[in-house]
Design a protein around this motif. Structure first.
Motif, PDB file in Angstrom:
ATOM      1  N   ASP A  24       0.821  -1.243  -0.030  1.00 26.96           N
ATOM      2  CA  ASP A  24      -0.048   0.141  -0.175  1.00 26.96           C
ATOM      3  C   ASP A  24       0.869   1.267  -0.165  1.00 26.96           C
ATOM      4  O   ASP A  24       1.635   1.626   1.035  1.00 26.96           O
ATOM      5  CB  ASP A  24      -0.758  -0.151   1.297  1.00 26.96           C
ATOM      6  CG  ASP A  24      -1.776   1.158   1.401  1.00 26.96           C
ATOM      7  OD1 ASP A  24      -1.981   1.980   0.266  1.00 26.96           O
ATOM      8  OD2 ASP A  24      -2.265   1.491   2.350  1.00 26.96           O
ATOM      9  N   LEU A  25       0.897   2.013  -1.145  1.00 23.47           N
ATOM     10  CA  LEU A  25       1.640   3.328  -1.137  1.00 23.47           C
ATOM     11  C   LEU A  25       0.910   4.471  -1.125  1.00 23.47           C
ATOM     12  O   LEU A  25       0.938   5.600  -1.648  1.00 23.47           O
ATOM     13  CB  LEU A  25       2.575   3.305  -2.542  1.00 23.47           C
ATOM     14  CG  LEU A  25       3.218   2.032  -2.670  1.00 23.47           C
ATOM     15  CD1 LEU A  25       3.926   1.937  -3.971  1.00 23.47           C
ATOM     16  CD2 LEU A  25       4.305   2.224  -1.652  1.00 23.47           C
ATOM     17  N   SER A  26      -0.502   4.403  -0.727  1.00 15.03           N
ATOM     18  CA  SER A  26      -1.312   5.499  -0.581  1.00 15.03           C
ATOM     19  C   SER A  26      -0.939   6.606   0.312  1.00 15.03           C
ATOM     20  O   SER A  26      -1.248   7.902  -0.075  1.00 15.03           O
ATOM     21  CB  SER A  26      -2.756   4.953   0.012  1.00 15.03           C
ATOM     22  OG  SER A  26      -3.365   3.855  -0.847  1.00 15.03           O
ATOM     23  N   ALA A  27      -0.133   6.764   1.173  1.00 14.45           N
ATOM     24  CA  ALA A  27       0.617   7.409   1.836  1.00 14.45           C
ATOM     25  C   ALA A  27       1.557   8.579   1.080  1.00 14.45           C
ATOM     26  O   ALA A  27       1.894   9.549   1.547  1.00 14.45           O
ATOM     27  CB  ALA A  27       1.450   7.245   3.131  1.00 14.45           C
ATOM     28  N   LEU A  28       1.930   7.876  -0.194  1.00  9.44           N
ATOM     29  CA  LEU A  28       2.905   8.511  -0.843  1.00  9.44           C
ATOM     30  C   LEU A  28       2.421   9.473  -1.878  1.00  9.44           C
ATOM     31  O   LEU A  28       2.758  10.823  -2.035  1.00  9.44           O
ATOM     32  CB  LEU A  28       3.717   7.441  -1.541  1.00  9.44           C
ATOM     33  CG  LEU A  28       5.054   8.012  -2.654  1.00  9.44           C
ATOM     34  CD1 LEU A  28       5.839   8.573  -1.500  1.00  9.44           C
ATOM     35  CD2 LEU A  28       5.746   7.069  -3.455  1.00  9.44           C
ATOM     36  N   PRO A  30      -1.950  10.337  -3.162  1.00 10.33           N
ATOM     37  CA  PRO A  30      -3.583  10.329  -2.986  1.00 10.33           C
ATOM     38  C   PRO A  30      -3.868   9.132  -3.799  1.00 10.33           C
ATOM     39  O   PRO A  30      -4.929   8.595  -3.397  1.00 10.33           O
ATOM     40  CB  PRO A  30      -4.138  11.633  -3.277  1.00 10.33           C
ATOM     41  CG  PRO A  30      -2.967  12.756  -3.140  1.00 10.33           C
ATOM     42  CD  PRO A  30      -1.774  11.947  -3.619  1.00 10.33           C
ATOM     43  N   SER A  31      -3.737   9.036  -5.200  1.00  8.00           N
ATOM     44  CA  SER A  31      -3.984   8.070  -6.088  1.00  8.00           C
ATOM     45  C   SER A  31      -2.906   7.510  -6.884  1.00  8.00           C
ATOM     46  O   SER A  31      -2.040   8.125  -7.202  1.00  8.00           O
ATOM     47  CB  SER A  31      -5.313   8.618  -6.559  1.00  8.00           C
ATOM     48  OG  SER A  31      -4.698   9.657  -7.824  1.00  8.00           O
ATOM     49  N   LEU A  32      -3.293   6.505  -7.531  1.00  5.88           N
ATOM     50  CA  LEU A  32      -2.487   6.077  -8.680  1.00  5.88           C
ATOM     51  C   LEU A  32      -2.232   7.206  -9.881  1.00  5.88           C
ATOM     52  O   LEU A  32      -1.168   7.190 -10.456  1.00  5.88           O
ATOM     53  CB  LEU A  32      -3.059   4.679  -9.275  1.00  5.88           C
ATOM     54  CG  LEU A  32      -2.326   4.020 -10.342  1.00  5.88           C
ATOM     55  CD1 LEU A  32      -0.709   3.726  -9.861  1.00  5.88           C
ATOM     56  CD2 LEU A  32      -2.539   2.581 -10.704  1.00  5.88           C
ATOM     57  N   ARG A  33      -3.212   7.635 -10.079  1.00  8.95           N
ATOM     58  CA  ARG A  33      -3.210   8.857 -11.178  1.00  8.95           C
ATOM     59  C   ARG A  33      -2.279   9.872 -10.845  1.00  8.95           C
ATOM     60  O   ARG A  33      -1.368  10.345 -11.517  1.00  8.95           O
ATOM     61  CB  ARG A  33      -4.548   9.476 -11.524  1.00  8.95           C
ATOM     62  CG  ARG A  33      -4.560  10.348 -12.342  1.00  8.95           C
ATOM     63  CD  ARG A  33      -6.043  10.998 -12.795  1.00  8.95           C
ATOM     64  NE  ARG A  33      -5.825  12.465 -13.259  1.00  8.95           N
ATOM     65  CZ  ARG A  33      -6.706  13.155 -13.612  1.00  8.95           C
ATOM     66  NH1 ARG A  33      -8.110  12.609 -13.238  1.00  8.95           N
ATOM     67  NH2 ARG A  33      -6.971  14.237 -14.073  1.00  8.95           N
ATOM     68  N   ASP A  34      -2.127  10.270  -9.658  1.00 10.08           N
ATOM     69  CA  ASP A  34      -1.303  10.992  -9.131  1.00 10.08           C
ATOM     70  C   ASP A  34       0.253  10.629  -9.188  1.00 10.08           C
ATOM     71  O   ASP A  34       0.910  11.315  -9.572  1.00 10.08           O
ATOM     72  CB  ASP A  34      -1.568  11.309  -7.655  1.00 10.08           C
ATOM     73  CG  ASP A  34      -2.577  12.406  -7.464  1.00 10.08           C
ATOM     74  OD1 ASP A  34      -3.006  13.450  -7.848  1.00 10.08           O
ATOM     75  OD2 ASP A  34      -3.495  11.877  -6.714  1.00 10.08           O
ATOM     76  N   VAL A  63      -8.229   0.161 -12.700  1.00  9.56           N
ATOM     77  CA  VAL A  63      -6.876   0.809 -12.777  1.00  9.56           C
ATOM     78  C   VAL A  63      -6.522   2.247 -12.445  1.00  9.56           C
ATOM     79  O   VAL A  63      -6.025   2.522 -11.372  1.00  9.56           O
ATOM     80  CB  VAL A  63      -5.954   0.237 -13.692  1.00  9.56           C
ATOM     81  CG1 VAL A  63      -4.327   0.674 -13.560  1.00  9.56           C
ATOM     82  CG2 VAL A  63      -5.798  -1.298 -13.894  1.00  9.56           C
ATOM     83  N   ILE A  64      -7.360   3.015 -13.238  1.00  9.79           N
ATOM     84  CA  ILE A  64      -7.310   4.456 -13.079  1.00  9.79           C
ATOM     85  C   ILE A  64      -8.729   4.661 -12.875  1.00  9.79           C
ATOM     86  O   ILE A  64      -9.451   4.830 -13.827  1.00  9.79           O
ATOM     87  CB  ILE A  64      -6.514   4.950 -14.157  1.00  9.79           C
ATOM     88  CG1 ILE A  64      -5.296   4.529 -14.576  1.00  9.79           C
ATOM     89  CG2 ILE A  64      -6.581   6.843 -13.808  1.00  9.79           C
ATOM     90  CD1 ILE A  64      -4.134   5.076 -13.394  1.00  9.79           C
ATOM     91  N   PRO A  65      -9.293   4.704 -11.713  1.00  8.86           N
ATOM     92  CA  PRO A  65     -10.840   4.943 -11.740  1.00  8.86           C
ATOM     93  C   PRO A  65     -11.183   6.625 -12.233  1.00  8.86           C
ATOM     94  O   PRO A  65     -12.302   6.737 -12.409  1.00  8.86           O
ATOM     95  CB  PRO A  65     -11.089   4.959  -9.993  1.00  8.86           C
ATOM     96  CG  PRO A  65      -9.832   4.143  -9.521  1.00  8.86           C
ATOM     97  CD  PRO A  65      -8.751   4.726 -10.591  1.00  8.86           C
ATOM     98  N   ASN A  66     -10.351   7.398 -12.047  1.00  3.57           N
ATOM     99  CA  ASN A  66     -10.626   8.879 -12.312  1.00  3.57           C
ATOM    100  C   ASN A  66      -9.857   9.491 -13.406  1.00  3.57           C
ATOM    101  O   ASN A  66      -9.192  10.557 -13.337  1.00  3.57           O
ATOM    102  CB  ASN A  66     -10.397   9.688 -11.021  1.00  3.57           C
ATOM    103  CG  ASN A  66      -8.745   9.423 -10.421  1.00  3.57           C
ATOM    104  OD1 ASN A  66      -8.315   8.657 -10.827  1.00  3.57           O
ATOM    105  ND2 ASN A  66      -8.516  10.422  -9.807  1.00  3.57           N
TER     106      ASN A  66
END
Length: 276
Positions: A24-28, A30-34, A63-66
């Motif tokens: 989990d890299l969500s702390a790095l 906010p999203s995979l797109r970012d 994979v990219i929801p947004n």
């Protein structure tokens, strides 16, 4: 690396898929797109200490929801062009999907109550990593952040109401995208890789990417002429022949069916069909 967006404990997270867990890299970011927009800066360093979420403790999202945009390519394999009876064209056939029509791996594709003409379309999706307008063919491949499997599920009657594809391509929970995105350095050369679509275990579509009419640089160049491509944009690159609509009799997906899109070395996207 294999990057995924997932849901766990009612939270949307993203990270790297490992042998038995998601790092989990969500702390790095906010999203995979970012993370894609940042060119994954800091990911290597963060991996060692990232919390792990075991398989079974999360579900996959697109994979990219947004994405800012989802650009889809039609009639991009010669055998599919021929089975549809369409004329040869000098430029790609383009239509779009809305982000809210997407779903993830192992989620249910929904056959809507207004139609039963639900068809499969196994495809390769590319995720844009570097922004650009008027991208050159020589630079095109450097704009790709990763690859994923895609099922461009289509309600054919709505698609064929007019010459515009959009209604049949945008019903909720019809565009499956996943399970994850693999980076180009891990996947390697594409041309000889095989794309297969299976319905209830039976192969319906099969082709190699060298069979595309317009290759990936062609598509990136063309799309960047009419719009600016930005990180996280998705280009869905077309489906081979063998779609259900062109079989005799037509073969529509129905509730209880299992459809799988497999790309050699990349992985398998699997979804079950349910009724709305």
């Amino acid at each position: 690396m294999k990057f995924a967006t997932v849901r766990s404990d009612n939270r949307t997270l993203w990270g790297v898929i490992e042998d038995s867990a998601l790092a989990d890299l969500s702390a790095l970011y906010p999203s995979l797109r970012d993370a894609v927009e940042a060119d994954f800066a800091g990911v290597d360093e963060a991996l060692a200490d990232a919390p792990r979420i075991a398989f079974g403790a999360f579900s996959y999202l697109p994979v990219i929801p947004n994405p800012d945009k989802i650009i889809c390519v039609g009639l991009n394999y010669e055998n599919h062009r021929k089975e549809t009876g369409r004329k040869e064209v000098a430029q790609p056939t383009i239509f779009s999907r809305f982000a809210n029509s997407q779903l993830g791996h192992d989620e249910a594709i929904v056959m809507p109550k207004v139609s039963s003409d639900l068809d499969y379309e196994g495809e390769l999706a590319i995720v844009i990593g570097k922004p650009g307008r008027y991208i050159t063919r020589e630079d095109a491949m450097s704009h790709i952040a990763g690859y994923a499997c895609y099922n461009d599920g289509s309600l054919r009657d709505y698609q064929w109401h007019t010459h515009q594809f959009t209604p049949g391509k945008n019903f909720p929970a019809t565009g499956a995208f996943g399970p994850y995105m693999m980076t180009p350095d891990e996947l390697g050369p594409l041309a000889e890789l095989t794309l297969s679509t299976r319905l209830n275990g039976e192969v319906m579509q099969q082709a190699q990417f060298k069979d595309m009419i317009f290759d990936l640089p062609d598509l990136i160049v063309y799309c960047s002429e009419f719009t600016e491509l930005v990180p996280g944009d998705v280009i869905v690159t077309g489906t081979p022949g063998g779609v259900g609509a062109k079989r005799t009799p037509p073969l529509w997906m129905k509730p209880g069916d299992v459809v799988e899109i497999e790309i050699e070395r990349l992985g398998t996207l699997r979804n079950t069909i349910i009724a709305e």
